[in-house]
Scaffold this motif. Sequence first.
Motif, PDB file in Angstrom:
ATOM      1  N   ALA A 276       0.826  -1.213   0.000  1.00 58.65           N
ATOM      2  CA  ALA A 276       0.000   0.000   0.000  1.00 58.65           C
ATOM      3  C   ALA A 276       0.859   1.262   0.000  1.00 58.65           C
ATOM      4  O   ALA A 276       0.570   2.224  -0.731  1.00 58.65           O
ATOM      5  CB  ALA A 276      -0.932  -0.013   1.201  1.00 58.65           C
ATOM      6  N   GLU A 277       1.909   1.274   0.803  1.00 57.50           N
ATOM      7  CA  GLU A 277       2.765   2.463   0.861  1.00 57.50           C
ATOM      8  C   GLU A 277       3.460   2.713  -0.472  1.00 57.50           C
ATOM      9  O   GLU A 277       3.588   3.869  -0.906  1.00 57.50           O
ATOM     10  CB  GLU A 277       3.794   2.300   1.986  1.00 57.50           C
ATOM     11  N   ASN A 278       3.908   1.655  -1.145  1.00 58.12           N
ATOM     12  CA  ASN A 278       4.582   1.836  -2.438  1.00 58.12           C
ATOM     13  C   ASN A 278       3.613   2.293  -3.511  1.00 58.12           C
ATOM     14  O   ASN A 278       3.970   3.117  -4.373  1.00 58.12           O
ATOM     15  CB  ASN A 278       5.259   0.528  -2.855  1.00 58.12           C
ATOM     16  N   ILE A 279       2.397   1.779  -3.498  1.00 59.91           N
ATOM     17  CA  ILE A 279       1.406   2.209  -4.490  1.00 59.91           C
ATOM     18  C   ILE A 279       1.102   3.698  -4.323  1.00 59.91           C
ATOM     19  O   ILE A 279       1.015   4.456  -5.303  1.00 59.91           O
ATOM     20  CB  ILE A 279       0.126   1.368  -4.347  1.00 59.91           C
ATOM     21  N   ILE A 280       0.955   4.124  -3.078  1.00 62.43           N
ATOM     22  CA  ILE A 280       0.662   5.533  -2.824  1.00 62.43           C
ATOM     23  C   ILE A 280       1.844   6.412  -3.227  1.00 62.43           C
ATOM     24  O   ILE A 280       1.676   7.473  -3.843  1.00 62.43           O
ATOM     25  CB  ILE A 280       0.298   5.728  -1.339  1.00 62.43           C
ATOM     26  N   SER A 281       3.072   5.969  -2.885  1.00 62.61           N
ATOM     27  CA  SER A 281       4.249   6.777  -3.215  1.00 62.61           C
ATOM     28  C   SER A 281       4.486   6.862  -4.716  1.00 62.61           C
ATOM     29  O   SER A 281       5.006   7.867  -5.221  1.00 62.61           O
ATOM     30  CB  SER A 281       5.493   6.200  -2.528  1.00 62.61           C
ATOM     31  N   LEU A 282       4.096   5.806  -5.470  1.00 63.09           N
ATOM     32  CA  LEU A 282       4.252   5.808  -6.926  1.00 63.09           C
ATOM     33  C   LEU A 282       3.070   6.459  -7.633  1.00 63.09           C
ATOM     34  O   LEU A 282       3.055   6.528  -8.869  1.00 63.09           O
ATOM     35  CB  LEU A 282       4.426   4.375  -7.432  1.00 63.09           C
ATOM     36  N   ASN A 283       2.101   6.914  -6.869  1.00 66.60           N
ATOM     37  CA  ASN A 283       0.921   7.596  -7.421  1.00 66.60           C
ATOM     38  C   ASN A 283       0.165   6.696  -8.399  1.00 66.60           C
ATOM     39  O   ASN A 283      -0.313   7.143  -9.455  1.00 66.60           O
ATOM     40  CB  ASN A 283       1.325   8.904  -8.107  1.00 66.60           C
ATOM     41  N   LEU A 284       0.057   5.409  -8.032  1.00 64.08           N
ATOM     42  CA  LEU A 284      -0.682   4.459  -8.848  1.00 64.08           C
ATOM     43  C   LEU A 284      -2.124   4.376  -8.357  1.00 64.08           C
ATOM     44  O   LEU A 284      -2.428   4.733  -7.216  1.00 64.08           O
ATOM     45  CB  LEU A 284      -0.026   3.074  -8.753  1.00 64.08           C
ATOM     46  N   PRO A 285      -3.034   3.906  -9.217  1.00 61.64           N
ATOM     47  CA  PRO A 285      -4.425   3.723  -8.766  1.00 61.64           C
ATOM     48  C   PRO A 285      -4.477   2.724  -7.599  1.00 61.64           C
ATOM     49  O   PRO A 285      -3.873   1.654  -7.659  1.00 61.64           O
ATOM     50  CB  PRO A 285      -5.133   3.178 -10.006  1.00 61.64           C
ATOM     51  N   LEU A 286      -5.186   3.094  -6.578  1.00 62.64           N
ATOM     52  CA  LEU A 286      -5.268   2.246  -5.391  1.00 62.64           C
ATOM     53  C   LEU A 286      -6.219   1.085  -5.659  1.00 62.64           C
ATOM     54  O   LEU A 286      -7.387   1.296  -6.021  1.00 62.64           O
ATOM     55  CB  LEU A 286      -5.763   3.070  -4.199  1.00 62.64           C
ATOM     56  N   PRO A 287      -5.762  -0.168  -5.525  1.00 58.21           N
ATOM     57  CA  PRO A 287      -6.650  -1.309  -5.792  1.00 58.21           C
ATOM     58  C   PRO A 287      -7.639  -1.524  -4.651  1.00 58.21           C
ATOM     59  O   PRO A 287      -7.547  -0.899  -3.593  1.00 58.21           O
ATOM     60  CB  PRO A 287      -5.675  -2.485  -5.917  1.00 58.21           C
ATOM     61  N   GLN A 288      -8.573  -2.425  -4.882  1.00 59.72           N
ATOM     62  CA  GLN A 288      -9.489  -2.850  -3.833  1.00 59.72           C
ATOM     63  C   GLN A 288      -8.837  -4.020  -3.087  1.00 59.72           C
ATOM     64  O   GLN A 288      -8.572  -5.066  -3.667  1.00 59.72           O
ATOM     65  CB  GLN A 288     -10.829  -3.288  -4.431  1.00 59.72           C
ATOM     66  N   PHE A 289      -8.546  -3.816  -1.802  1.00 60.44           N
ATOM     67  CA  PHE A 289      -7.957  -4.863  -0.966  1.00 60.44           C
ATOM     68  C   PHE A 289      -9.093  -5.659  -0.332  1.00 60.44           C
ATOM     69  O   PHE A 289      -9.919  -5.107   0.401  1.00 60.44           O
ATOM     70  CB  PHE A 289      -7.063  -4.256   0.107  1.00 60.44           C
ATOM     71  N   ILE A 290      -9.124  -6.959  -0.606  1.00 64.88           N
ATOM     72  CA  ILE A 290     -10.235  -7.812  -0.171  1.00 64.88           C
ATOM     73  C   ILE A 290      -9.667  -8.979   0.642  1.00 64.88           C
ATOM     74  O   ILE A 290      -8.827  -9.745   0.141  1.00 64.88           O
ATOM     75  CB  ILE A 290     -11.032  -8.352  -1.376  1.00 64.88           C
ATOM     76  N   PHE A 291     -10.113  -9.118   1.876  1.00 64.96           N
ATOM     77  CA  PHE A 291      -9.725 -10.244   2.729  1.00 64.96           C
ATOM     78  C   PHE A 291     -10.890 -11.226   2.771  1.00 64.96           C
ATOM     79  O   PHE A 291     -11.995 -10.878   3.209  1.00 64.96           O
ATOM     80  CB  PHE A 291      -9.402  -9.764   4.147  1.00 64.96           C
ATOM     81  N   VAL A 292     -10.637 -12.448   2.320  1.00 63.63           N
ATOM     82  CA  VAL A 292     -11.646 -13.505   2.385  1.00 63.63           C
ATOM     83  C   VAL A 292     -11.301 -14.381   3.589  1.00 63.63           C
ATOM     84  O   VAL A 292     -10.493 -15.305   3.512  1.00 63.63           O
ATOM     85  CB  VAL A 292     -11.690 -14.340   1.095  1.00 63.63           C
ATOM     86  N   SER A 293     -11.910 -14.069   4.708  1.00 65.15           N
ATOM     87  CA  SER A 293     -11.637 -14.792   5.954  1.00 65.15           C
ATOM     88  C   SER A 293     -12.707 -14.424   6.973  1.00 65.15           C
ATOM     89  O   SER A 293     -13.111 -13.251   7.054  1.00 65.15           O
ATOM     90  CB  SER A 293     -10.253 -14.431   6.498  1.00 65.15           C
TER      91      SER A 293
END
Length: 643
Positions: A276-293
């Motif tokens: 998450a930190e690298n995606i934000i720092s690279l200014n990339l589109p933030l994905p949907q984080f899904i936990f199946v549990s």
Amino acid sequence: MFVVDCGWPTESYDDEQPSISKSQASKSAQENPRDALSSVNWGRVDFILVSNYEQMTLLPYITEYTDFTGPVYSTEPTKVYGRCVLEEGLQIIDSNQYAASNIGSTSSMQPAGDVNERNLGDGIWKTHILPYTQQDIDAAMEKVHDVRLNEIITPVPFVQVFARSSGYCIGGANWTVEYKNHRTAFISTSAFATCLHPQEWDGSILEKAQAIVFCDAVDPAEAENHELRPIPPNVQVSQRINQLCSTAISTLKKRSRVMLIGNPYGKTQDILQVVAENIISLNLPLPQFIFVSPVAERTLQYGNIMGEWLCAAKQAMLYLPEYPFVDKDLRQKGHLHFVKSLSDLAAKNIPQGIWFVVVSPQDTATIEHFIRQWQQDAKQCSSTDMASGTGTANFSVLMHDDDVARAQRIVNRISASNEVAFVPVSQRLTWHAIEECLTSASYVQHVLVPSYIYSRLPASLSSKLDLKLLEYSYLQATVIDLDIDRHLPLSIQKEVALRLKRDGKQHAVVSGRLVLGPGEIRLESIDSSSSDGVSDGNESKPEVKLAAPNREPFASVTAGDTHCDLSNWSPEKLANELNDLGLNASVVIDGLQTNPKENRLVRIVLPSGAATIRMHGGWSVDCTSVNAQWAVLDSLRQVLGSN
């Protein structure tokens, strides 16, 4: 008697390619945990120590379906996360209906009251079904006592126990058990790496420990196969996490999907943080984080509220506006979702597009579902869809499990080996780390290591560090001679003490009756009928006989002293019970007695001397040394107290 940890692998035991990793090889030839549990006399276990949440797998069965009645000790996070681990296993089994396909039942779990009737035999144990229910988990957790790090507890008289941080996970602990000033350190799953979120390893656990037992370590064979070289722990862990995250970010840049196979706690939290930190720092589109549990929402929340159990860097963030973990920010932005199962996922309105999915390695049905669905989407995806950003042609599957055999079975099962990036992130101690631990333990005399580690340690290590190195296998008895005196405190009856005072004697050798008590020996006058009364002038003075200096130590045991019916005991029964405690006891014939009922004695041979127990007309114990007397009387107290 006590037990340290009660974990067991939760995967199927009838797999076509059974695991040969440390978890299987170290357990000898045991086919299932039922064999392991039946080899322990649980009625004699005084307490259980649990090191981390991975070591609770069999706890509900032990507390609810064996003769164990003592307390269980763990840190607060271990108890909280341990409940989540147990509940996740049950709910995954129930949702995927593994039991129905394996044993022909329409229900994956039966009520707790039916456990005995359904006979937990080999057929049940070899399936994915677990030997307990949700009610058993609730009951077991009520028996677990929270312990803080460095807190000293006394589970039984004269035994002190305290925990130190293991560095492996939140709340992970190593235990020290001290008895009669002798310390034994139990090093469970531990980690030297300080680049992850748990509180750092506390090496003071090794200080003043005369014996050290290493309970878990990396299998050297796996280390060689996957190049886990003896490099600094921080460098090794950081490199592998960065390798996983680089693969994930590279896939997300292509607007593709990623599945991380890992439990929703532990190293998964660190990987999620880095991605998450690298995606934000690279200014990339933030994905949907899904936990199946079924437990992911709770486990991620616990990380933010258990700040005192985190590493120093995370604890410093508790006083800043930022949260220690990134999941809070992701949830506030609407990019973090929790679903309990596949059916729950269908009911959720989650935006389509770039997904980062986290699935437990035990949930093979969900893993296979996503693989099939994503492979089908890739076939149907057109170039126009990809150009417009509405299609996903590729995906990546990441795995960080350090159980190499289990990971390989998952790869074989999902049939998507081209898309799988398996990078084992191993935190556990290697044999190099064990050698490093021993060099810093200045008081250690005995060291026990698993058999698969023993062969890797240098042969000169024992002589180099002046210690005795022993190997052990799980469920096999290993006896060590601690070479210490087993002294118990001696309480002198008030009448005896007053008699000596009236006679003006400060030192004297006296004979009397030694009464076995809980953790002590009481010296009473032989003909005294009161344990603490003081004789007045009208009563005859209690007789205290002076014993010759060279007389052998002697004690008598009566039914009133032990609150036990001694008539039910035979020499053979007593010898067997004493042998179970580690003594060398046997039945011998007294040649001076002609009556066959009186000529059988129990003979005990100890390194510090020998003892003879006569059982006719009240028990009597003759010993050749004081040290032998303390050892025998202490063992008799344990035997008679447990029957």
